[in-house]
Motif scaffolding. Structure first.
Motif, PDB file in Angstrom:
ATOM      1  N   ARG A 232       0.838  -1.209   0.000  1.00 53.12           N
ATOM      2  CA  ARG A 232       0.000   0.000   0.000  1.00 53.12           C
ATOM      3  C   ARG A 232       0.868   1.253   0.000  1.00 53.12           C
ATOM      4  O   ARG A 232       0.643   2.178  -0.796  1.00 53.12           O
ATOM      5  CB  ARG A 232      -0.895  -0.010   1.236  1.00 53.12           C
ATOM      6  N   ASP A 233       1.883   1.274   0.890  1.00 54.63           N
ATOM      7  CA  ASP A 233       2.745   2.456   0.993  1.00 54.63           C
ATOM      8  C   ASP A 233       3.537   2.669  -0.290  1.00 54.63           C
ATOM      9  O   ASP A 233       3.742   3.811  -0.719  1.00 54.63           O
ATOM     10  CB  ASP A 233       3.688   2.314   2.190  1.00 54.63           C
TER      11      ASP A 233
ATOM     12  N   ASP B  60      -0.513  -2.063  -6.718  1.00 54.43           N
ATOM     13  CA  ASP B  60      -0.253  -2.196  -5.281  1.00 54.43           C
ATOM     14  C   ASP B  60      -1.516  -1.949  -4.464  1.00 54.43           C
ATOM     15  O   ASP B  60      -1.777  -2.646  -3.473  1.00 54.43           O
ATOM     16  CB  ASP B  60       0.855  -1.231  -4.856  1.00 54.43           C
ATOM     17  N   PHE B  61      -2.304  -0.965  -4.857  1.00 59.25           N
ATOM     18  CA  PHE B  61      -3.555  -0.695  -4.137  1.00 59.25           C
ATOM     19  C   PHE B  61      -4.505  -1.899  -4.239  1.00 59.25           C
ATOM     20  O   PHE B  61      -5.152  -2.285  -3.257  1.00 59.25           O
ATOM     21  CB  PHE B  61      -4.231   0.555  -4.684  1.00 59.25           C
TER      22      PHE B  61
ATOM     23  N   PHE C 190      -3.501  -4.622  -1.901  1.00 57.34           N
ATOM     24  CA  PHE C 190      -3.916  -4.339  -0.531  1.00 57.34           C
ATOM     25  C   PHE C 190      -5.399  -4.625  -0.342  1.00 57.34           C
ATOM     26  O   PHE C 190      -5.807  -5.248   0.653  1.00 57.34           O
ATOM     27  CB  PHE C 190      -3.611  -2.887  -0.164  1.00 57.34           C
TER      28      PHE C 190
ATOM     29  N   ALA D 190      -9.433   0.443   2.557  1.00 59.15           N
ATOM     30  CA  ALA D 190      -9.670  -0.235   1.278  1.00 59.15           C
ATOM     31  C   ALA D 190     -10.609   0.572   0.390  1.00 59.15           C
ATOM     32  O   ALA D 190     -10.383   0.710  -0.821  1.00 59.15           O
ATOM     33  CB  ALA D 190     -10.219  -1.639   1.522  1.00 59.15           C
TER      34      ALA D 190
ATOM     35  N   LEU E 182      -8.814   3.488  -1.099  1.00 61.13           N
ATOM     36  CA  LEU E 182      -7.939   3.093  -2.200  1.00 61.13           C
ATOM     37  C   LEU E 182      -8.725   2.814  -3.474  1.00 61.13           C
ATOM     38  O   LEU E 182      -8.238   3.080  -4.580  1.00 61.13           O
ATOM     39  CB  LEU E 182      -7.110   1.872  -1.801  1.00 61.13           C
TER      40      LEU E 182
END
Length: 268
Positions: A218-219, A236-237, A240, A250, A253
């Motif tokens: 996430r980061d 990446d999102f 997550f 969530a 994102l």
């Protein structure tokens, strides 16, 4: 080639020396010349400390020699700076923050035959030094032995006045977790200076230590977003969201993904 070598070393079953991993970080983020600088300065510090400790009882005199004699000190003026995170700069200046100075203190203790371990204390990295059966908690920022009352004050500063010191707060931590803490602080320092490419380098190293950690992914996604790499951020999102569907972030994102430019970008 460097990234490949780091992956092989860090994922090996053989335990790696803490300082070796920290120097790998320096080389990855700042280059081979920076690593060479760190190794020269470390050798010089070890030699100077050996001279200071000659004919002395090492466990008793190591801290006074290191902090009073050789000038190791915490940098309270520019606390969140890269200079306080990268070990080559810490060694040149002999200044740092608790985690970088703690790593150096642990290394030097072990180098001179003193048992030492890190403590991932909330808000302020600590070091435990053992002499025979006794263990003493040290603040690596000052080189001082801490009383229980002082440790409780540090905890309340980090967690609020209702926090109470518990045994788990003072548990020793692994060298890998110490490195994770250093990398997170270094990443935050780069973000603070808006050096998002370097912060991304920290994220990549963290993911070598914690592969497929949803929070690290996430980061990293947020950093890709800052660098204009929409598709990589979305990947990446989405990872997550798949791994932590009930996490409150969530839904945030999902909205982030909808607003991303997903056209291909080249990351330099």
């Amino acid at each position: 080639m460097l990234e490949s070598n780091i992956s092989e070393r860090w994922q090996s079953e053989e335990p790696l020396d803490l300082m070796t991993m920290v120097l790998d970080v320096v080389e990855s983020l700042a280059g081979l010349a920076a690593r060479d600088e760190a190794e020269r300065e470390l050798f010089a510090l070890e030699r100077a400390l050996a001279e200071e400790l000659e004919d002395m009882v090492v466990p008793v005199h190591l801290l006074p020699c290191l902090y009073s004699g050789l000038g190791l000190a915490g940098d309270s003026e520019t606390f969140f700076s890269i200079d306080n995170c990268l070990m080559n700069r810490v060694l040149v200046r002999r200044e740092g923050i608790p985690v970088s100075l703690g790593i150096l203190l642990i290394h030097l203790c072990r180098r001179f035959g003193v048992d030492a371990e890190g403590i991932n204390f909330p808000g302020h990295f600590l070091v435990r030094i053992r002499s025979e059966e006794e263990g003493t908690v040290i603040d690596p920022f000052t080189g001082r032995h801490l009383s229980r009352h002082e440790i409780e004050q540090l905890l309340r500063g980090a967690r609020g006045n209702l926090a109470r010191l518990a045994p788990e707060h003072l548990k020793g931590t692994s060298d890998t977790e110490i490195l994770v803490r250093l990398l997170n602080v270094t990443k935050a320092a780069y973000i603070n200076e808006q050096q998002f490419g370097k912060a991304l380098g920290c994220s990549e190293l963290l993911l070598r230590l914690k592969p497929d950690c949803p929070f690290e992914r996430r980061d990293r996604g947020f950093l890709y977003e800052q660098l204009g790499c929409g598709q990589l951020a979305a990947d990446d999102f989405e990872f997550f969201i798949e791994q932590r569907p009930d996490d409150p972030i969530a839904d945030v994102l999902k909205a982030q993904i909808a607003g991303l430019d997903l056209s291909p970008k080249t990351l330099h």
